[in-house]
Design an enzyme around this catalytic site. Sequence first.
Site, mmCIF file in Angstrom:
data_model
loop_
_atom_site.group_PDB
_atom_site.id
_atom_site.type_symbol
_atom_site.label_atom_id
_atom_site.label_comp_id
_atom_site.label_asym_id
_atom_site.label_seq_id
_atom_site.Cartn_x
_atom_site.Cartn_y
_atom_site.Cartn_z
ATOM 1 N N LYS A 112 -3.857 -18.020 6.923
ATOM 2 C CA LYS A 112 -4.593 -18.346 8.145
ATOM 3 C C LYS A 112 -4.910 -17.038 8.881
ATOM 4 O O LYS A 112 -4.071 -16.155 8.853
ATOM 5 C CB LYS A 112 -3.688 -19.249 8.972
ATOM 6 C CG LYS A 112 -4.092 -19.512 10.396
ATOM 7 C CD LYS A 112 -3.092 -20.463 11.040
ATOM 8 C CE LYS A 112 -3.325 -20.563 12.504
ATOM 9 N NZ LYS A 112 -2.538 -19.684 13.338
ATOM 10 N N LYS B 33 5.322 -28.755 6.378
ATOM 11 C CA LYS B 33 6.509 -29.291 7.078
ATOM 12 C C LYS B 33 6.731 -30.740 6.656
ATOM 13 O O LYS B 33 5.809 -31.557 6.716
ATOM 14 C CB LYS B 33 6.304 -29.231 8.605
ATOM 15 C CG LYS B 33 6.220 -27.814 9.162
ATOM 16 C CD LYS B 33 6.079 -27.840 10.681
ATOM 17 C CE LYS B 33 5.740 -26.459 11.221
ATOM 18 N NZ LYS B 33 6.857 -25.659 11.660
ATOM 19 N N ARG C 167 0.821 -1.216 0.000
ATOM 20 C CA ARG C 167 0.000 0.000 0.000
ATOM 21 C C ARG C 167 0.853 1.264 0.000
ATOM 22 O O ARG C 167 0.333 2.350 -0.073
ATOM 23 C CB ARG C 167 -0.916 -0.007 1.228
ATOM 24 C CG ARG C 167 -1.919 -1.161 1.188
ATOM 25 C CD ARG C 167 -2.310 -1.609 2.583
ATOM 26 N NE ARG C 167 -3.164 -0.650 3.255
ATOM 27 C CZ ARG C 167 -4.495 -0.705 3.257
ATOM 28 N NH1 ARG C 167 -5.109 -1.668 2.625
ATOM 29 N NH2 ARG C 167 -5.193 0.194 3.876
ATOM 30 N N HIS D 187 0.297 -23.717 7.531
ATOM 31 C CA HIS D 187 1.699 -23.899 7.147
ATOM 32 C C HIS D 187 2.291 -25.196 7.705
ATOM 33 O O HIS D 187 3.275 -25.707 7.183
ATOM 34 C CB HIS D 187 2.547 -22.666 7.506
ATOM 35 C CG HIS D 187 2.954 -22.576 8.948
ATOM 36 N ND1 HIS D 187 2.161 -22.025 9.907
ATOM 37 C CD2 HIS D 187 4.079 -22.972 9.603
ATOM 38 C CE1 HIS D 187 2.778 -22.076 11.083
ATOM 39 N NE2 HIS D 187 3.954 -22.662 10.927
ATOM 40 N N ASP E 84 -5.660 -20.373 17.910
ATOM 41 C CA ASP E 84 -4.409 -20.111 17.212
ATOM 42 C C ASP E 84 -3.744 -21.413 16.749
ATOM 43 O O ASP E 84 -3.226 -21.484 15.640
ATOM 44 C CB ASP E 84 -3.462 -19.348 18.157
ATOM 45 C CG ASP E 84 -2.215 -18.830 17.467
ATOM 46 O OD1 ASP E 84 -2.312 -18.461 16.288
ATOM 47 O OD2 ASP E 84 -1.145 -18.800 18.099
ATOM 48 N N HIS F 112 -3.411 -26.235 13.305
ATOM 49 C CA HIS F 112 -2.266 -27.147 13.177
ATOM 50 C C HIS F 112 -2.466 -28.477 13.910
ATOM 51 O O HIS F 112 -2.138 -29.537 13.391
ATOM 52 C CB HIS F 112 -0.996 -26.470 13.694
ATOM 53 C CG HIS F 112 -0.792 -25.067 13.174
ATOM 54 N ND1 HIS F 112 -1.038 -24.722 11.863
ATOM 55 C CD2 HIS F 112 -0.359 -23.939 13.773
ATOM 56 C CE1 HIS F 112 -0.765 -23.431 11.706
ATOM 57 N NE2 HIS F 112 -0.355 -22.931 12.848
ATOM 58 N N LYS G 248 2.177 -21.555 25.175
ATOM 59 C CA LYS G 248 3.295 -20.618 25.052
ATOM 60 C C LYS G 248 4.033 -20.644 26.388
ATOM 61 O O LYS G 248 3.442 -20.930 27.427
ATOM 62 C CB LYS G 248 2.788 -19.192 24.821
ATOM 63 C CG LYS G 248 1.959 -19.020 23.544
ATOM 64 C CD LYS G 248 2.778 -18.460 22.425
ATOM 65 C CE LYS G 248 1.965 -18.183 21.174
ATOM 66 N NZ LYS G 248 2.636 -18.611 19.941
HETATM 67 C C1 BG6 Z 1 1.228 -19.783 13.985
HETATM 68 C C2 BG6 Z 1 0.684 -19.200 15.274
HETATM 69 O O1 BG6 Z 1 0.181 -20.235 13.166
HETATM 70 O O2 BG6 Z 1 2.086 -20.874 14.286
HETATM 71 C C3 BG6 Z 1 1.819 -18.801 16.220
HETATM 72 O O3 BG6 Z 1 -0.116 -18.064 14.971
HETATM 73 C C4 BG6 Z 1 2.743 -19.960 16.434
HETATM 74 O O4 BG6 Z 1 1.311 -18.344 17.454
HETATM 75 C C5 BG6 Z 1 3.198 -20.521 15.103
HETATM 76 O O5 BG6 Z 1 3.874 -19.499 17.186
HETATM 77 C C6 BG6 Z 1 4.022 -21.770 15.298
HETATM 78 O O6 BG6 Z 1 4.569 -22.146 14.069
HETATM 79 P P1 BG6 Z 1 5.945 -22.941 14.006
HETATM 80 O O7 BG6 Z 1 6.100 -23.311 12.565
HETATM 81 O O8 BG6 Z 1 6.997 -21.997 14.510
HETATM 82 O O9 BG6 Z 1 5.775 -24.114 14.914
#
Ligand code: BG6
Length: 490
Positions: A149, A183, A45, A179, A236, A241, A344
């Site tokens: 996401k 992996k 932008r 994502h 999250d 995941h 976390k």
């Molecule tokens: C993201 C989350 O999708 O995945 C984050 O929003 C998280 O909070 C992250 O830390 C973890 O990804 P990875 O690949 O580092 O395990």
Amino acid sequence: MIDSGTLVLFGAKGNLARVKLIPGLFHLDACGKLPPAMKILSVGRQEVSDDAWVAEIKDMLEKKFKGNYDQLVFDRFIKRNIYHCNLPDDPDAFKKFALKLNDDKKFTKNFAFFLSVRPSDFALIVDQLAEQNLLDESQGGYRRVLIEKPFGTDLETAIELQTSIEKHLKESQIYRIDHYLGKTALQNILITRFGNSIFEPLWNNQYIDHIQITNHEQLGAGDRTTFYDATGALRDMIQSHLLQMLALTTMNRPKSFSPDAIREEKIKVLESIKAIPSASFDDFTFRAQYKSGKIDGENVPGYLEELERDGLSPSSVTETYAAIKLFIDNEKWKGVPIYLRTAKRLHEAGTYISIKFKNENSIIKNSNANWLIMSIQPKETTHFEIQTKIPGLNDFDFRTSNLECFNRLDGDESIDAYETLMLDLMSGNQSRFLHINEVKAQWKLIDPIIAHWMKNKTPVVQYPAGSCDPIESKIIFENNEQFWRKSLHE
Ligand code: BG6
């Protein structure tokens, strides 16, 4: 190699593009994975001159590779890169963008749009692309849209987004990202299960006691407090995941390993997970927040202190630790609890799937025995704990020995998850992307838990940063024999 095309990066000035996408594309270029005529059109932008954009790319690559790259590859990469400013207050912004993209001399007719933008902009950008006739595949060439996401923040908003984008896009054109699916270690789950004939006969409720799917991080909410406090650990990580890891671990063998067949089996298993009975939320789910503590010897603040620092409410009940128990309602998995936990600021960072086999058939009655662990990160290993006799005169003295299979060897190709997914996007492989029915099934499971948690505003359990799982999380176990694994090896 993939077909020549143009990768259009919306949100090119954002953090993901700077840290992962542009350095990732450079790495792919250096590995010879990008066709010579492929172009990267970065859209932001803000106005940025050509020279300033080259300097910005250089800076991103410096941060990532610390000068450790080839000048010839750099020159080639720069030639592929073009920056385009879509001014937010220009009513003709997308018309000008389309004029540029339709310049046949510069760009081929294959377009992949990567939307790394605010979720509220996904539908708006798709509408604008459609209005400029940039999504119609009938005139030849592909038109694909990758959506970052999260795809919605609950079932209702996911359906809203879907309803909006499906006016312009077929399912085969939509790439919903998770994502983790990029992996290698996640892809290895299917290879472990279906490439070794010893596992599948045991992969059911007759032999498996329970499954634990773990994701622990040492990092805290950091500078993402606003996002994190509106999201929480359950949305999250577990909604996306961890449920994907569950699907890969428990799905039936697909008819083939084609993208459609894999996704069909994942959808089936996700849709067979039982909703948590409303009277049992407090026995099936648990949440907590980190308070101040030590990570690797360093003092770190608690979550509520971080919120206060950033001007947010310090009475938040948003969870930084979430654990839930799920059951799959089919013959294969009936009665097998599947525990998912994410946090976390725990004692260590580790993502792994632990399969606990039943002890009943064993002469050794030890609840520590019979584990198979598929570790995703930081180590990529398959780890089997085997009971073996201690050499000596005592017939039944035994100990646990580890069979450890290192799935990544020195010299193996190292491609980041986002790099894999960008290649998939360009080559039209959807197997590592989410079908809309997966997204819906995932939200259907998570929404009622969030609604239940939202009702209760009393302060949540606090665990010191750097500690192991809060003891209260044990509430979700089916019996006293079950316990959280502390790490890959314990
Ligand atoms: C993201 C989350 O999708 O995945 C984050 O929003 C998280 O909070 C992250 O830390 C973890 O990804 P990875 O690949 O580092 O395990």
